[in-house]
Design an enzyme around this catalytic site. Structure first.
Site, short mmCIF file in Angstrom:
data_model
loop_
_atom_site.label_atom_id
_atom_site.label_comp_id
_atom_site.label_asym_id
_atom_site.label_seq_id
_atom_site.Cartn_x
_atom_site.Cartn_y
_atom_site.Cartn_z
N SER A 112 0.85 -1.19 0.00
CA SER A 112 0.00 0.00 0.00
C SER A 112 0.89 1.24 0.00
O SER A 112 2.07 1.18 0.34
CB SER A 112 -0.90 0.03 1.23
OG SER A 112 -0.18 0.43 2.39
N ASP A 113 0.34 2.37 -0.37
CA ASP A 113 1.02 3.63 -0.10
C ASP A 113 0.78 3.98 1.38
O ASP A 113 0.06 3.28 2.09
CB ASP A 113 0.50 4.74 -1.02
CG ASP A 113 1.52 5.84 -1.25
OD1 ASP A 113 2.45 6.00 -0.42
OD2 ASP A 113 1.43 6.55 -2.26
N TYR A 114 1.40 5.04 1.81
CA TYR A 114 1.40 5.44 3.22
C TYR A 114 -0.03 5.59 3.74
O TYR A 114 -0.77 6.47 3.32
CB TYR A 114 2.15 6.77 3.33
CG TYR A 114 2.50 7.24 4.70
CD1 TYR A 114 3.74 6.97 5.26
CD2 TYR A 114 1.61 8.00 5.45
CE1 TYR A 114 4.09 7.43 6.52
CE2 TYR A 114 1.94 8.46 6.70
CZ TYR A 114 3.18 8.19 7.23
OH TYR A 114 3.51 8.67 8.48
N THR A 115 -0.46 4.71 4.63
CA THR A 115 -1.81 4.65 5.22
C THR A 115 -2.90 4.50 4.16
O THR A 115 -4.05 4.88 4.40
CB THR A 115 -2.12 5.86 6.12
OG1 THR A 115 -2.18 7.06 5.33
CG2 THR A 115 -1.08 6.02 7.23
N GLY A 116 -2.56 3.94 3.01
CA GLY A 116 -3.56 3.80 1.95
C GLY A 116 -4.75 2.97 2.37
O GLY A 116 -5.89 3.26 1.99
#
Length: 762
Positions: A304-308
Site C-alpha cells: 500500500s502507499d502510506y496509510t492507503g
C-alpha cells in the site's frame, strides 16, 4: 559523433510484458499465488509462524529513528519510540521499516531480529530514493527531459549503490505515473506526459536501481513501480483526488509504463491513493488481481502507499479499520504501510474465516521471497556497513555524474539573437532573483537524505566558470512569494551596472511534489514584478526557470531573449547551469511536458484528440475547438528544446510509403546544423492514425534519436516502422492495428512541422 537509436525496444504492451516478467530472474525468486517457490528452509518458516507473526511480516512502518527529512515527509506514529519498535521486532510483529537513519540504526534493528526474535527473519529496510541518495540528481521530470534513458539508468544505478551502502534494500521508485495536468505537484517525480518516454524511463530506472548482477548483489536495491494506477489523472490536477476514466484510456495511456517496469524486473508495485471510477485502488480487485496478477502474470509484492488502507474509511468505502483491512488485503495488497492495520486486524479476520489462511500465506510468501531475492536470508547484514556508508556516498564519480545529468536536463526555450552562450570573460554579469544565490531550492522535492547545504548554488557555479569572479554581482530582488523591501531597486541598479542579466526565478521546491497542486501554474507575482522591472532596464536578459512542472509564462518572461528551464538539478545544480550558460556543454534537453499558454488550458497534452471541430492552421475560427484566447496548442510544446547550433530538417524519404504485414518501413530525413557550434539534436518521429475504429491522437511519439552534429554537418536520420509500432487499444479493449492511412512527422517537437508525409498500412 554520438548517435543512438531510441524506440520501443520491443516492450510491446500486453503479452510481451507478461512474458518478460515470467522470464526474469527476479520472477523465479518470487512465489506465485499459492506457489512454493521459496527455499525449503524459508518455506519451513511459514509453517512455524503464528498468525500474528504472519501479519507482522506484512507490516511496514516508518522508522522511529528517522533519517534526514524523513520525519517531515512521512512522520512515524506519534507515540512510537525506537525502543518500542525494537520490541516489535523481537515480537515478530514488524516486517520492515522505511526512511531510517542509516547503517547504524539498521544494524541495531537487524541485530535484534536475528538474535532476539523467535524465528530470526531478517527485516527489510526501505526508503524513498526518488532522485538520488546523498548525491542528488535532477528531479525525475527534469531527467526525462534529457530524452536519454541510458542517463536515467546511470543515475538510478548510482543512487541505488549509495542507498545500498547505507543499509537500504528497497526503494519506493520509480514513479511511472503519466502526468498530463501540470497543476498536479507530483508530476515532478515522473517522466511527463508521453507514454513512450514514460515507458522507456521506467525501464531504465528499474534496471538502474537493481543493477546487472541480481538483487542479491550488495549494491542493488529492489525497485517499486508506483502508483498503480492513474494517480496522475486526478480530477483538476488535485493530489489524492478521484479519477473517473475509461478502461481504454487506462490500457492505452496509464498501464504501459507499469508494464515496462515489470518487464524490466521490478519485483514490487505500490497501490495508488486515488479511486478509479468509484473504487479506491487500494481495495480494487479488478486492478490488483485481475489485471496485475491474472492478465500480466505479476508474481511479486504489492504494497500500500502510506496509510492507503486506512484511507479507505475516509473514502467512504470501508466502515472501520477492520473492514478496511479486509477489503485491501482481499483485493490484493500484500503489505500494509504505516497504518498497522494488518497486524491489528488480520489475526481476527483469519480466526473468523473472513480471510482465508491460504491468502495470508500467499502474501507472507511474497514478502519472504523478496527477502530471499535480496540475499537477506544468506546475509542479513549484506548492505549494512557503517564504514562503507561513509566512503561510498558523494564520491567524485557520483558528483561528476550529477553535474553531467544536470546539464543534460536543461531545456533552452528561447535564444533570440544568440545571446547564449555567454562569454567567460569581458562581461559584467548580474545574477538577480530569489534563486541566484544561497543554499536553498537546489535539490528539489522528495529527497530524504540529500541536503541543499551540500549542493552548489548558481552564484558559486557562475563565479567558478568566469575568468574574473569579481565581474559577477548578485541581488535577490525579491523573495519567492513576497517582495523584499528595497529589493527591486537594488536589482535594477545591479542590472544597469551589468552587461548582461541572468534572472533566476520560478517555483520553490516546496511548490512541487506531493500535496502541492497549484490552481495557477505561474511565476509568483512578487517575482513577476521583479522580472518586469529588470527587463525594462533594457539589458540582455537570460531567464532561468526553477520549476517542477510545466509553467504558464507571461509578460517579459515569455518574451525575454533567452529562457532556460533549469528545474531542480540536485547536488551540482549551480555548476550544471553554468556549464550550459557559458557553452561548456551545449543544451540538448527537450520538454517532457507541454508549457501551456495559460493555466486554464490544463489538463493539456500534445497527444489530444482532433474533435469533430478542429480549428486547423491559421487564425482562430468561430465554433471550433479552442479557447477564446488561445489555439488548442502549447506555448512551448512537448519535445521542444533548442541547441547552440542552427538545425534544419529536409529531404523526407518515405521508403516507398507502404507498410505490409511482416515488413518494416524505413523513413528518414536529412538533419543539418548550419550553425557555428556543435549540437546534440533530438530527432523525433511522430505518427497519426488518420482513420481508425477508435479515434486516435493528433500525434503520437513513436521513436527518437539523439544525433551529434558538427558545424555545417548533415546527417540522414532513419527510423524503422513496424506494424507493432502502430498498435492501439481497440473496441474489444485488446491491442489491435488497422490498415489505412497514416501521417508522420520527423520533427524537433510535437508541434513542429519538420518534414511531414503519409504512408499506407496494408
Amino acid at each position: 559523433m554520438n548517435e543512438r537509436q531510441v524506440s520501443r525496444r520491443g516492450l510491446m504492451i500486453g503479452a510481451a510484458a507478461t512474458a518478460a516478467w515470467a522470464a526474469s530472474p527476479v520472477r523465479a525468486m518470487l512465489a506465485e499465488a499459492g506457489g512454493r517457490a521459496l527455499p525449503a528452509k524459508v518455506e519451513a518458516l511459514v509453517a512455524q509462524m503464528t498468525v500474528a507473526e504472519k501479519a507482522g511480516q506484512l507490516t511496514l512502518m516508518a522508522a522511529t529513528w528517522a533519517g534526514g527529512a524523513a520525519t517531515a515527509l512521512n512522520p512515524a506514529a506519534g507515540t512510537s519510540t525506537f525502543e518500542t519498535q525494537l520490541g516489535e521486532v523481537r515480537a515478530g510483529s514488524l516486517g520492515g521499516v522505511f526512511n531510517g537513519n542509516g547503517a547504524t540504526m539498521a544494524r541495531r534493528m537487524q541485530g535484534v531480529a536475528m538474535r532476539e526474535a523467535r524465528l530470526k527473519i531478517p527485516l527489510l529496510f526501505a526508503a524513498d530514493i526518488i532522485h538520488g541518495f546523498r548525491t542528488v540528481f535532477p528531479v525525475p521530470l527534469a531527467e526525462a527531459g534529457s530524452f536519454d534513458p541510458e542517463l536515467a539508468r546511470r543515475t538510478a544505478r548510482a543512487a541505488g549503490a549509495e542507498a545500498a551502502a547505507s543499509g537500504i534494500d528497497w526503494t519506493f521508485a520509480p514513479m511511472v505515473d503519466i502526468a498530463r495536468d501540470q497543476r498536479w505537484g507530483r508530476g515532478v517525480e515522473g517522466a511527463g506526459e508521453d507514454v513512450l518516454l514514460g515507458r522507456m524511463m521506467a525501464d531504465a530506472r528499474v534496471r538502474g536501481f537493481q543493477g546487472e548482477r541480481g538483487l542479491a548483489a550488495p549494491d542493488a536495491v529492489a525497485s517499486c513501480a508506483k502508483h498503480f494506477a492513474a494517480y496522475g489523472a486526478g480530477e483538476a490536477g488535485l493530489d489524492y483526488n478521484s479519477v473517473d476514466i475509461s478502461e481504454r484510456t487506462l490500457r492505452d495511456v496509464y498501464f504501459p509504463p507499469f508494464q515496462a517496469a515489470l518487464a524490466a524486473g521490478a519485483p514490487t508495485v505500490m497501490a495508488s491513493f486515488n479511486e478509479i471510477s468509484g473504487v479506491p485502488a487500494t481495495a480494487n480487485p479488478w486492478l490488483l488481481t485481475q489485471v496485475l496478477r491474472r492478465e500480466w502474470g505479476f508474481g511479486g509484492l504489492v504494497v500500500s502507499d502510506y496509510t492507503g488502507d486506512e484511507e479507505l474509511i475516509a473514502h467512504g468505502f470501508a466502515a472501520d479499520a477492520r473492514e478496511a483491512t479486509k477489503l485491501a488485503f482481499m483485493a490484493g495488497v500484500d503489505m500494509s504501510m504505516q497504518s498497522a492495520f494488518y497486524r491489528l486486524h488480520l489475526p481476527d479476520l483469519v480466526a473468523n474465516g473472513e480471510v482465508p489462511m491460504a491468502r495470508l500465506d500467499e502474501a507472507v510468501r511474497r514478502v519472504l521471497a523478496l527477502k530471499v531475492a535480496l540475499g537477506l536470508f544468506d546475509d542479513p547484514f549484506r548492505r549494512i556497513d557503517p564504514r562503507r556508508e561513509k566512503t561510498r556516498v558523494r564520491t567524485k564519480a557520483t558528483l561528476a555524474l550529477a553535474r553531467e545529468a544536470g546539464a543534460k536536463s536543461i531545456v533552452m526555450l528561447r535564444n533570440e539573437g544568440e545571446i547564449l552562450p555567454l562569454p567567460r570573460a569581458g562581461k559584467r554579469i548580474a545574477l538577480i532573483g530569489p534563486f541566484a544565490q544561497g543554499k536553498h531550492d537546489l535539490i528539489g522535492p522528495w529527497n530524504v537524505y540529500g541536503t541543499d547545504a551540500e549542493a552548489i548554488d548558481l552564484a558559486t557555479g557562475v563565479r567558478e566558470a568566469v575568468a574574473d569572479a569579481g565581474s559577477v554581482t548578485v541581488a535577490d530582488g525579491s523573495g519567492i512569494d513576497a517582495p523584499i523591501a528595497g529589493g527591486i531597486d537594488a536589482a535594477v541598479a545591479a542590472a544597469r551596472a551589468a552587461d548582461v542579466v541572468v534572472l533566476a526565478i520560478g517555483e520553490s521546491q516546496a511548490m512541487s511534489g506531493e500535496a502541492q497542486s497549484r490552481t495557477d501554474i505561474v511565476v509568483p507575482a512578487a517575482q513577476m514584478a521583479l522580472a518586469e522591472a529588470v527587463i525594462a532596464v533594457g539589458k540582455p536578459v537570460v531567464v532561468l526557470l526553477s520549476t517542477g512542472r510545466g509553467l504558464a509564462l507571461s509578460g517579459g518572461v515569455l518574451t525575454a531573449p533567452a529562457v532556460l528551464v533549469t528545474w531542480f538539478l540536485g547536488s551540482e545544480a549551480g555548476r550544471s547551469i553554468a556549464d550550459v550558460l557559458f557553452g561548456i556543454v551545449g543544451p540538448s534537453a527537450r520538454l517532457p511536458v507541454s508549457f501551456p499558454h495559460a493555466t486554464g488550458q490544463e489538463p493539456y497534452h500534445y497527444g489530444h484528440k482532433s474533435t469533430g471541430r478542429p480549428n486547423g492552421p491559421g487564425p482562430l475560427a468561430p465554433y471550433k475547438a479552442h479557447y477564446r484566447e488561445y489555439a488548442n496548442d502549447a506555448a512551448f510544446p512537448f519535445g521542444h528544446g533548442l541547441t547552440y547550433g542552427r538545425i534544419g530538417y529536409a529531404g523526407l524519404d518515405l521508403g516507398g510509403g507502404r507498410l505490409s504485414a511482416g515488413s518494416t518501413l524505413t523513413v528518414s530525413a536529412t538533419v543539418t546544423n548550419s550553425g557555428t557550434r556543435a549540437a546534440d539534436e533530438v530527432v523525433q518521429l511522430y505518427v497519426q492514425d488518420v482513420t481508425a475504429s477508435i479515434t486516435r491522437p493528433v500525434r503520437e511519439l513513436k521513436a527518437f534519436r539523439r544525433v551529434t552534429l558538427k558545424p555545417g554537418e548533415s546527417r540522414v536520420v532513419s527510423f524503422p516502422i513496424r506494424r507493432t509500432d502502430l498498435l492501439f487499444v481497440g473496441g474489444d479493449l485488446k491491442p489491435t492495428v488497422e490498415p489505412g492511412r497514416f501521417r508522420l512527422w520527423i520533427a524537433p517537437s510535437a508541434q513542429a512541422e519538420g518534414v511531414a508525409g503519409e504512408f499506407m498500412l496494408a
